[in-house]
Write an enzyme that holds these catalytic residues in place. Sequence first.
Site, PDB file in Angstrom:
ATOM      1  N   HIS A  60       0.822  -1.215   0.000  1.00  0.00           N
ATOM      2  CA  HIS A  60       0.000   0.000   0.000  1.00  0.00           C
ATOM      3  C   HIS A  60       0.855   1.264   0.000  1.00  0.00           C
ATOM      4  CE1 HIS A  60      -4.149  -1.370   0.194  1.00  0.00           C
ATOM      5  NE2 HIS A  60      -3.718  -2.399   0.924  1.00  0.00           N
ATOM      6  N   ASP A  62       2.570   1.961  -3.238  1.00  0.00           N
ATOM      7  CA  ASP A  62       2.836   2.309  -4.647  1.00  0.00           C
ATOM      8  C   ASP A  62       2.048   3.540  -5.072  1.00  0.00           C
ATOM      9  OD1 ASP A  62       0.418   0.843  -4.620  1.00  0.00           O
ATOM     10  OD2 ASP A  62       0.860  -0.235  -6.489  1.00  0.00           O
ATOM     11  N   GLY A 167      -5.381 -11.162  -3.895  1.00  0.00           N
ATOM     12  CA  GLY A 167      -4.151 -10.448  -3.561  1.00  0.00           C
ATOM     13  C   GLY A 167      -2.973 -10.796  -4.462  1.00  0.00           C
ATOM     14  N   SER A 169      -3.172 -10.294  -7.759  1.00  0.00           N
ATOM     15  CA  SER A 169      -3.242  -9.399  -8.892  1.00  0.00           C
ATOM     16  C   SER A 169      -3.738 -10.017 -10.187  1.00  0.00           C
ATOM     17  CB  SER A 169      -1.860  -8.797  -9.108  1.00  0.00           C
ATOM     18  OG  SER A 169      -2.003  -7.663  -9.836  1.00  0.00           O
ATOM     19  N   SER A 170      -4.822 -10.720 -10.086  1.00  0.00           N
ATOM     20  CA  SER A 170      -5.455 -11.248 -11.297  1.00  0.00           C
ATOM     21  C   SER A 170      -5.855 -10.104 -12.210  1.00  0.00           C
ATOM     22  CB  SER A 170      -6.692 -12.060 -10.921  1.00  0.00           C
ATOM     23  OG  SER A 170      -7.567 -11.267 -10.147  1.00  0.00           O
ATOM     24  N   ASP A 215       1.458  -3.695  -9.622  1.00  0.00           N
ATOM     25  CA  ASP A 215       1.054  -4.990 -10.175  1.00  0.00           C
ATOM     26  C   ASP A 215       1.346  -5.089 -11.665  1.00  0.00           C
ATOM     27  OD1 ASP A 215       0.104  -5.007  -7.680  1.00  0.00           O
ATOM     28  OD2 ASP A 215      -2.014  -5.092  -8.204  1.00  0.00           O
ATOM     29  N   SER A 261     -11.807 -10.601  -1.103  1.00  0.00           N
ATOM     30  CA  SER A 261     -12.077  -9.173  -0.956  1.00  0.00           C
ATOM     31  C   SER A 261     -12.071  -8.570  -2.344  1.00  0.00           C
ATOM     32  CB  SER A 261     -10.988  -8.540  -0.102  1.00  0.00           C
ATOM     33  OG  SER A 261     -11.011  -7.144  -0.269  1.00  0.00           O
TER      34      SER A 261
HETATM   35  P1  NG1 Z   1      -4.086  -6.389  -5.395  1.00  0.00           P
HETATM   36  O1  NG1 Z   1      -3.823  -7.063  -4.163  1.00  0.00           O
HETATM   37  O2  NG1 Z   1      -3.590  -7.151  -6.570  1.00  0.00           O
HETATM   38  O3  NG1 Z   1      -5.502  -6.034  -5.562  1.00  0.00           O
HETATM   39  C1  NG1 Z   1      -3.544  -3.762  -4.958  1.00  0.00           C
HETATM   40  C2  NG1 Z   1      -3.144  -2.716  -5.983  1.00  0.00           C
HETATM   41  C3  NG1 Z   1      -1.648  -2.405  -5.957  1.00  0.00           C
HETATM   42  C4  NG1 Z   1      -1.176  -2.121  -4.557  1.00  0.00           C
HETATM   43  C5  NG1 Z   1      -1.638  -3.230  -3.608  1.00  0.00           C
HETATM   44  C6  NG1 Z   1      -1.299  -2.950  -2.167  1.00  0.00           C
HETATM   45  C7  NG1 Z   1      -4.546  -2.875  -7.996  1.00  0.00           C
HETATM   46  C8  NG1 Z   1      -4.559  -3.276  -9.401  1.00  0.00           C
HETATM   47  N1  NG1 Z   1      -3.462  -3.165  -7.327  1.00  0.00           N
HETATM   48  O4  NG1 Z   1      -3.175  -5.016  -5.390  1.00  0.00           O
HETATM   49  O5  NG1 Z   1      -1.376  -1.336  -6.836  1.00  0.00           O
HETATM   50  O6  NG1 Z   1      -1.603  -0.855  -4.126  1.00  0.00           O
HETATM   51  O7  NG1 Z   1      -3.037  -3.457  -3.680  1.00  0.00           O
HETATM   52  O8  NG1 Z   1       0.068  -2.818  -1.980  1.00  0.00           O
HETATM   53  O9  NG1 Z   1      -5.492  -2.304  -7.499  1.00  0.00           O
HETATM   54 MG    MG Z   2      -5.969  -6.449  -8.369  1.00  0.00          MG
END
Ligand code: NG1
Ligand code: MG
Length: 508
Positions: A60, A62, A167, A169-170, A215, A261
């Site tokens: 959290h 980036d 989590g 990053s699909s 991601d 989530s």
């Molecule tokens: P995920 O967990 O893939 O939803 C999200 C954000 C990232 C980053 C992380 C927390 C998207 C695409 N990705 O990832 O940019 O902020 O949470 O570190 O929303």
């Molecule tokens: Mg995502």
Amino acid sequence: MAEPGPVPVAQSLKEIYTEDAISTQTGRWQRLLAQFKTNYGHDAHFVSRSPGRVNIIGEHIDYSLYSVLPMAITTDVLLAVRVTEEGTTSDHYTIKVSNVQGDKFVAREFQIPFDTVDIDSKVHEWTNYFKSGLRGALELLRVKRGNNVKPVSMEILMDGTVPAGGGLSSSAAFVSASALAVMYANGEKSVDKKELTELAIVSERAVGVNSGGMDQSASVLSIRGSALFVSFVPGLTAQPIQFPKTTPELSFLIAQSFVQSDKQVTGPVCYNLRVVECSLAAAYLNAVLSKSTTPLPKDSGPLGISLNGFHQKYFKDSTESVEEQLAELIEITKSTLTQPGYTREEIAPVIGMTVEELNRQFTSTFPVRASHFKLRERALHVFSEALRVLQFMALLSNPSSLDESLNQKLGALMNETQDSCREMYECSCPEIDALCSIARKAGSYGSRLTGAGWGGCSVHLVPADKVEAVKKAWEAEYYSTRTLTAEQKEASVVVSKPGSGSALLVVG
Ligand code: NG1
Ligand code: MG
């Protein structure tokens, strides 16, 4: 700095996957191509592939424009594609998208006018991710070739193995693979990796999430065998990072919580709210502490100003190291942001706005639901996490030893991240906390949530000789207490090695 260059056009799966994955992947690709033929009546031309990622450290931060350390994993999104003239008329082209999991993700057909791609981010629809990649790719093509680009019609079949809402990053894998497929289908035979990453970052925001850029960077730019140190200012850079060979050897374990989530649903109280809180904290700190009264310069953060933007301005002529600056920012935050939460009415006058102006700038792109914004806790997480990433990198690049003490130091930083995510950022959940403490008891050096949190996956730094013990402990104390399908059981834990990024493979 690794020079990104073009997305590789692979000749065989050996260039994409590690040796241990080849046989499973070969079967999967064959099934995908066979089903393409069944669905559409002819063969696909090419496959576009982008992987999921696990974030090792830097959670959290980036979207506050601080550097992060993710790595690509083996699970990925594959899009088998055929370019066709059918479906193109004088005013539109046609996109057909289907999914190998057709019962869960219903096939769609879109007639799209040449000049715009409509995406309704309020509707939760799986093809929105394709459309956001399509829109971003067409924007880039127009920058390159001019406004009269006429996109081609495409038939597409998707097979995604990255669990959704997990989590890993699909979403970024899907958007990046889609943008890549559209570029290639429309005649870009050499797609620049950095351009693709940047367009995927901006595109994904069209789906309703104010995301950062970690991601997409990990998905597109990763190189097999290395994690990726990604920085966002002054511009996007990515440096492959190898882990030192320590004794005992290290493994990364990824464990699912099976708490799903979904950011589209939880955004207003979770992810998008955090983005707003961090941007408001930046504006507030700037207003109170800045030696000049000028507002923060606009940057590439999702809301146009970021905590790192404030950091850069505040320490403009400083000769201190970034680590020292971050340590100072932590102290400054503690003494400046003293309230447990701030209302819009409290923040607006400090940052020189009316409440309406505040809402317009900060909470109108995507709605958020909150009466109080926790500026102190969020800023403290971000500054301390940015510092932990640098400390982690320092340990990797200049290890004082290659024994257990290095492993323990790396693990301790990951454990601190988990504490901060739980206490300050409030993005963990009891199930993830349980997975982490079970793993630590069974021998993990460091255990934490990975990705957005509020469920999803966890990542664990485990000595290779304790992997089985950790898995056994999870089974006994966590997985056996939940109702899981055989498929979920099978996918609950993976030992992951750093995988390669986006690629194309011509098949027909
Ligand atoms: P995920 O967990 O893939 O939803 C999200 C954000 C990232 C980053 C992380 C927390 C998207 C695409 N990705 O990832 O940019 O902020 O949470 O570190 O929303
Ligand atoms: Mg995502």
